[in-house]
Design a protein around this motif. Structure first.
Motif, PDB file in Angstrom:
ATOM      1  N   LYS A  63      12.159   6.096  -7.268  1.00  0.00           N
ATOM      2  CA  LYS A  63      11.597   6.898  -6.197  1.00  0.00           C
ATOM      3  C   LYS A  63      11.462   6.389  -5.308  1.00  0.00           C
ATOM      4  CE  LYS A  63       7.642   9.716  -6.477  1.00  0.00           C
ATOM      5  NZ  LYS A  63       7.618  11.231  -6.159  1.00  0.00           N
ATOM      6  N   PHE A  64      11.861   7.012  -3.291  1.00  0.00           N
ATOM      7  CA  PHE A  64      11.793   6.692  -2.490  1.00  0.00           C
ATOM      8  C   PHE A  64      10.173   6.876  -1.733  1.00  0.00           C
ATOM      9  CE2 PHE A  64      16.028   8.288  -4.407  1.00  0.00           C
ATOM     10  CZ  PHE A  64      16.258   8.029  -3.749  1.00  0.00           C
ATOM     11  N   TYR A  65      10.275   6.214  -1.111  1.00  0.00           N
ATOM     12  CA  TYR A  65       9.061   6.598  -0.015  1.00  0.00           C
ATOM     13  C   TYR A  65       9.426   6.594   1.465  1.00  0.00           C
ATOM     14  CZ  TYR A  65       5.646   7.709  -3.584  1.00  0.00           C
ATOM     15  OH  TYR A  65       4.404   7.917  -4.601  1.00  0.00           O
ATOM     16  N   GLU A  66       9.510   7.398   2.485  1.00  0.00           N
ATOM     17  CA  GLU A  66       9.801   6.375   3.607  1.00  0.00           C
ATOM     18  C   GLU A  66       8.684   5.788   4.640  1.00  0.00           C
ATOM     19  OE1 GLU A  66      11.323  10.292   5.236  1.00  0.00           O
ATOM     20  OE2 GLU A  66      12.726  10.708   3.823  1.00  0.00           O
ATOM     21  N   PHE A  67       9.618   5.153   5.941  1.00  0.00           N
ATOM     22  CA  PHE A  67       8.466   4.729   7.105  1.00  0.00           C
ATOM     23  C   PHE A  67       8.536   5.460   8.070  1.00  0.00           C
ATOM     24  CE2 PHE A  67       8.642   1.718   3.559  1.00  0.00           C
ATOM     25  CZ  PHE A  67       7.595   0.631   3.954  1.00  0.00           C
ATOM     26  N   PRO A  68       7.795   5.600   8.793  1.00  0.00           N
ATOM     27  CA  PRO A  68       7.099   7.175   9.854  1.00  0.00           C
ATOM     28  C   PRO A  68       8.560   6.495  10.747  1.00  0.00           C
ATOM     29  CG  PRO A  68       5.788   5.247   9.934  1.00  0.00           C
ATOM     30  CD  PRO A  68       6.257   4.942   8.668  1.00  0.00           C
ATOM     31  N   THR A  69       8.768   4.691  11.436  1.00  0.00           N
ATOM     32  CA  THR A  69       9.391   4.592  12.082  1.00  0.00           C
ATOM     33  C   THR A  69      10.193   3.087  11.963  1.00  0.00           C
ATOM     34  OG1 THR A  69       7.437   3.097  13.162  1.00  0.00           O
ATOM     35  CG2 THR A  69       7.091   5.561  14.061  1.00  0.00           C
ATOM     36  N   SER A  70      10.959   2.607  13.388  1.00  0.00           N
ATOM     37  CA  SER A  70      12.213   2.212  12.482  1.00  0.00           C
ATOM     38  C   SER A  70      11.308   0.190  12.229  1.00  0.00           C
ATOM     39  CB  SER A  70      13.207   2.052  13.618  1.00  0.00           C
ATOM     40  OG  SER A  70      13.749   3.621  14.202  1.00  0.00           O
ATOM     41  N   GLU A  71      10.577   0.351  13.269  1.00  0.00           N
ATOM     42  CA  GLU A  71       9.505  -0.864  12.895  1.00  0.00           C
ATOM     43  C   GLU A  71       8.571  -1.131  12.152  1.00  0.00           C
ATOM     44  OE1 GLU A  71       9.616   1.828  15.882  1.00  0.00           O
ATOM     45  OE2 GLU A  71      10.963  -0.212  16.784  1.00  0.00           O
ATOM     46  N   SER A  72       8.224   0.129  11.700  1.00  0.00           N
ATOM     47  CA  SER A  72       6.500  -0.164  10.553  1.00  0.00           C
ATOM     48  C   SER A  72       7.150  -0.399   9.488  1.00  0.00           C
ATOM     49  CB  SER A  72       6.804   1.784  10.246  1.00  0.00           C
ATOM     50  OG  SER A  72       7.418   3.060   9.859  1.00  0.00           O
ATOM     51  N   THR A  73       6.203  -1.168   8.737  1.00  0.00           N
ATOM     52  CA  THR A  73       5.889  -1.879   7.719  1.00  0.00           C
ATOM     53  C   THR A  73       5.465  -1.785   6.838  1.00  0.00           C
ATOM     54  OG1 THR A  73       5.828  -3.769   8.281  1.00  0.00           O
ATOM     55  CG2 THR A  73       8.207  -3.633   8.465  1.00  0.00           C
ATOM     56  N   GLN A  74       3.717  -0.813   7.423  1.00  0.00           N
ATOM     57  CA  GLN A  74       2.786  -0.787   6.677  1.00  0.00           C
ATOM     58  C   GLN A  74       2.581   0.234   5.534  1.00  0.00           C
ATOM     59  OE1 GLN A  74      -0.491  -2.838   7.421  1.00  0.00           O
ATOM     60  NE2 GLN A  74       0.846  -3.726   8.546  1.00  0.00           N
ATOM     61  N   LEU A  75       2.026  -0.348   4.497  1.00  0.00           N
ATOM     62  CA  LEU A  75       2.449   0.961   3.133  1.00  0.00           C
ATOM     63  C   LEU A  75       1.387   2.272   4.092  1.00  0.00           C
ATOM     64  CD1 LEU A  75       1.813  -1.465   0.015  1.00  0.00           C
ATOM     65  CD2 LEU A  75       3.650  -1.130   1.702  1.00  0.00           C
ATOM     66  N   THR A  76       1.432   3.133   3.097  1.00  0.00           N
ATOM     67  CA  THR A  76       1.068   4.373   3.313  1.00  0.00           C
ATOM     68  C   THR A  76       0.005   4.999   2.400  1.00  0.00           C
ATOM     69  OG1 THR A  76       2.986   6.260   2.197  1.00  0.00           O
ATOM     70  CG2 THR A  76       3.457   5.640   4.549  1.00  0.00           C
ATOM     71  N   SER A  77      -1.052   5.682   3.052  1.00  0.00           N
ATOM     72  CA  SER A  77      -1.541   5.848   1.215  1.00  0.00           C
ATOM     73  C   SER A  77      -1.462   6.448   0.286  1.00  0.00           C
ATOM     74  CB  SER A  77      -2.967   6.680   2.228  1.00  0.00           C
ATOM     75  OG  SER A  77      -2.306   7.907   2.574  1.00  0.00           O
ATOM     76  N   GLU A  78       0.173   7.189   0.722  1.00  0.00           N
ATOM     77  CA  GLU A  78       0.705   7.725  -0.445  1.00  0.00           C
ATOM     78  C   GLU A  78       1.256   7.334  -1.349  1.00  0.00           C
ATOM     79  OE1 GLU A  78       3.992  10.833  -1.192  1.00  0.00           O
ATOM     80  OE2 GLU A  78       3.388  10.120   0.404  1.00  0.00           O
ATOM     81  N   LEU A  79       2.248   5.907  -0.818  1.00  0.00           N
ATOM     82  CA  LEU A  79       2.587   4.974  -1.519  1.00  0.00           C
ATOM     83  C   LEU A  79       1.439   4.292  -2.370  1.00  0.00           C
ATOM     84  CD1 LEU A  79       4.715   3.023  -2.140  1.00  0.00           C
ATOM     85  CD2 LEU A  79       4.884   2.029   0.202  1.00  0.00           C
ATOM     86  N   LYS A  80       0.426   4.148  -1.225  1.00  0.00           N
ATOM     87  CA  LYS A  80      -0.655   2.723  -2.373  1.00  0.00           C
ATOM     88  C   LYS A  80      -1.397   3.419  -3.394  1.00  0.00           C
ATOM     89  CE  LYS A  80      -1.920   0.456   2.056  1.00  0.00           C
ATOM     90  NZ  LYS A  80      -3.644   0.394   3.275  1.00  0.00           N
ATOM     91  N   ASN A  81      -1.376   4.700  -3.528  1.00  0.00           N
ATOM     92  CA  ASN A  81      -2.329   5.367  -4.709  1.00  0.00           C
ATOM     93  C   ASN A  81      -0.727   5.542  -6.015  1.00  0.00           C
ATOM     94  OD1 ASN A  81      -3.806   6.786  -5.743  1.00  0.00           O
ATOM     95  ND2 ASN A  81      -2.676   8.760  -5.672  1.00  0.00           N
ATOM     96  N   TYR A  82       0.767   5.388  -4.981  1.00  0.00           N
ATOM     97  CA  TYR A  82       1.521   5.456  -6.402  1.00  0.00           C
ATOM     98  C   TYR A  82       1.640   3.732  -6.917  1.00  0.00           C
ATOM     99  CZ  TYR A  82       6.275   5.309  -7.920  1.00  0.00           C
ATOM    100  OH  TYR A  82       7.102   5.010  -8.973  1.00  0.00           O
ATOM    101  N   LEU A  83       1.338   3.144  -6.172  1.00  0.00           N
ATOM    102  CA  LEU A  83       1.627   1.372  -6.392  1.00  0.00           C
ATOM    103  C   LEU A  83       0.488   1.342  -7.557  1.00  0.00           C
ATOM    104  CD1 LEU A  83       2.745  -0.437  -3.178  1.00  0.00           C
ATOM    105  CD2 LEU A  83       4.265  -0.003  -5.439  1.00  0.00           C
ATOM    106  N   ASP A  84      -0.767   1.890  -7.340  1.00  0.00           N
ATOM    107  CA  ASP A  84      -2.171   1.558  -8.095  1.00  0.00           C
ATOM    108  C   ASP A  84      -1.885   2.405  -9.369  1.00  0.00           C
ATOM    109  OD1 ASP A  84      -3.702   0.601  -5.874  1.00  0.00           O
ATOM    110  OD2 ASP A  84      -4.932   2.765  -5.445  1.00  0.00           O
ATOM    111  N   ASN A  85      -1.137   3.673  -9.897  1.00  0.00           N
ATOM    112  CA  ASN A  85      -0.859   4.214 -10.206  1.00  0.00           C
ATOM    113  C   ASN A  85       0.456   3.147 -11.591  1.00  0.00           C
ATOM    114  OD1 ASN A  85      -1.762   7.219 -11.014  1.00  0.00           O
ATOM    115  ND2 ASN A  85      -1.858   6.931  -9.119  1.00  0.00           N
TER     116      ASN A  85
END
Length: 458
Positions: A351-373
């Motif tokens: 499963k792939f999850y992308e980051f919006p900018t080159s410097e960004s490392t924060q987890l997106t809300s979509e990724l957090k919900n996936y990790l909750d599951n």
């Protein structure tokens, strides 16, 4: 026929346990004549091409009426019709397949075009002949009917053991037939009264087919991967036989068919090319080296054979450099259970999850919900593990890109640790910008490259 069915059944039972398909990214390094290195990054393509064969069992339903002398028109008195009720037969098919099966989705499809030959055997109930007092005579109809078979289907990958299911419409177009019609004694044998027979109304048959199969990785040959896919399937649909010309009674014969077979498919990888320029000024890393004299005796226990200092030449170690990696600012992610949205998880699929900018490392809300599951699934399935791989685009130095990839995977790891997942169940690494999956020269491609890959291992 029975041996083939038994063999394929054994394959379905054993092969998933010993074969796992490699769906990962592969990197090939190819030296060039000018000392540069061509780097080819490749991963599974979306399209597969191949061929297959199958054997089938056909169960026929319905009544077919034919006269005792099939070369003449039916007549109530002089050439009465007899009913052939139901029937059975075996057959086979062989042909080509084109399949769409993207690695990033469970949904796909394929189309098969086959040559199909079906067997059909049926016989009447006991008949009475005016020339005989025997009470055990029956007419027998034996046929082989040939079709051009077209079978499109929707395909869904189950996400475990490389299994998939499929379903779709199909059409059989009649292209030939061969039939014999004869009389036999039930208990003694056939009578030499064989007649050539032809069905006058062989219909184009429309049907629904469905089945399950396995995709088993065979080999990788110069960027083309091969799959061996056993499958089982069934179909049912419209009538395939109708009333004979001049027939006195209406005929209608349908069938339900089950088949088991294999296909061999090959698919070209997606490829991304890059060139590493040769640097004549590059100086390799220093190494600690120890050289041992060839005359030193190492027989027996080393405790009893101490080495003389003169026998070993020592090279000075380079000065140690302390490397300190900056830790992410947030160790424990704040989550709200009220935001939990259940989603369907797939095991053994990346499963792939992308980051919006080159410097960004924060987890997106979509990724957090996936990790909750994922955390809930891992808690309910203690035998499962998870693989996490961080990646970066090429917008930075090698050290910066490696650091970003590590921080991205670390944030995922720590999010799961905060959910109570044991650290020993998490396999993680950072790949920097070494394994892109899209064009590094475009903004859209770089966005796909800065990602985390998450695979639940069941």
């Amino acid at each position: 026929m029975k041996k083939a069915i038994i063999l394929l059944t054994v394959l379905f039972s054993i092969l998933p346990l010993i074969s796992e398909e490699d769906r990962g990214t592969m990197v090939d390094y190819n030296p060039l004549p000018n000392n540069d290195t061509l780097v080819v990054t490749r991963w599974y393509g979306d399209w597969w091409f191949g061929g297959g064969l199958s054997t089938q069992y056909n169960q026929y339903f319905g009544d077919f009426y034919a006269p005792g002398a099939p070369s003449n028109l039916a007549h109530v008195k002089f050439n009465p019709e007899f009913v052939f009720e139901n029937g059975t037969g075996f057959g086979y098919s062989l042909g080509a397949i084109v399949e769409y099966n993207p690695i990033t989705s469970s949904h796909g499809g394929f189309i098969q075009i086959n040559y199909l030959k079906r067997g059909y055997t049926s016989e009447t109930d006991e008949v009475v002949k005016s020339f005989s007092t025997a009470r055990d005579l029956r007419y027998v109809l034996e046929s082989t009917i040939e079709y051009l078979e077209i079978r499109p289907a929707y395909r869904y990958d189950f996400g475990f053991l490389n299994m998939y299911g499929y379903a779709g419409p199909g059409v059989d177009i009649n292209i030939g037939q061969k039939s014999n019609h004869y009389l036999k004694f039930v208990h003694t044998g056939d009578i030499a009264q064989e007649n050539k027979f032809k069905f006058n109304d062989t219909k184009t048959r429309f049907y629904l087919h469905f089945g399950i199969g396995l995709d088993l990785f065979l080999t990788d040959l110069n960027g083309t991967r091969f799959r061996f896919s056993p499958f089982i399937a069934a179909d049912f649909g419209t009538d395939l036989l109708g009333t004979q010309n001049g027939g006195l009674s209406a005929s209608a014969v349908n069938l339900a068919s089950a088949r088991i077979g294999v296909s061999l498919k090959l698919g070209p990888d997606h490829k991304l090319y890059d060139t590493l320029r040769f640097d004549p000024n590059y100086k390799g890393p220093d190494y600690q080296v120890a050289v041992m004299d060839n005359n030193v005796n190492l027989k027996g226990d080393l405790k009893d054979n101490l080495l003389e200092p003169a026998d070993i030449a020592y090279y000075e170690l380079p000065e140690a450099i302390e490397i300190v990696r900056e830790e992410p600012a947030i160790y424990r992610e704040n989550t709200n259970e009220n935001d939990f949205k259940p989603i369907k998880l797939e095991t053994n699929r990346m499963k792939f999850y992308e980051f919006p900018t080159s410097e960004s490392t924060q987890l997106t809300s979509e990724l957090k919900n996936y990790l909750d599951n994922v955390a809930r699934y891992l808690s309910e399935n203690p035998g499962s593990e998870i693989r996490i791989v961080g990646h970066s685009d090429n917008m930075g130095s090698e050290e910066e890109n490696q650091r970003r990839s590590v921080i991205r995977k670390d944030r995922v790891v720590r999010y799961l640790l905060a959910k109570g997942i044991n650290r020993y169940r998490i396999l993680d690494r950072g790949e920097g910008d070494r394994k892109p999956i899209a064009d590094t020269r475009t903004a859209e491609g770089r966005k796909k490259n800065r990602r985390v890959e998450i695979t639940i291992i069941q």
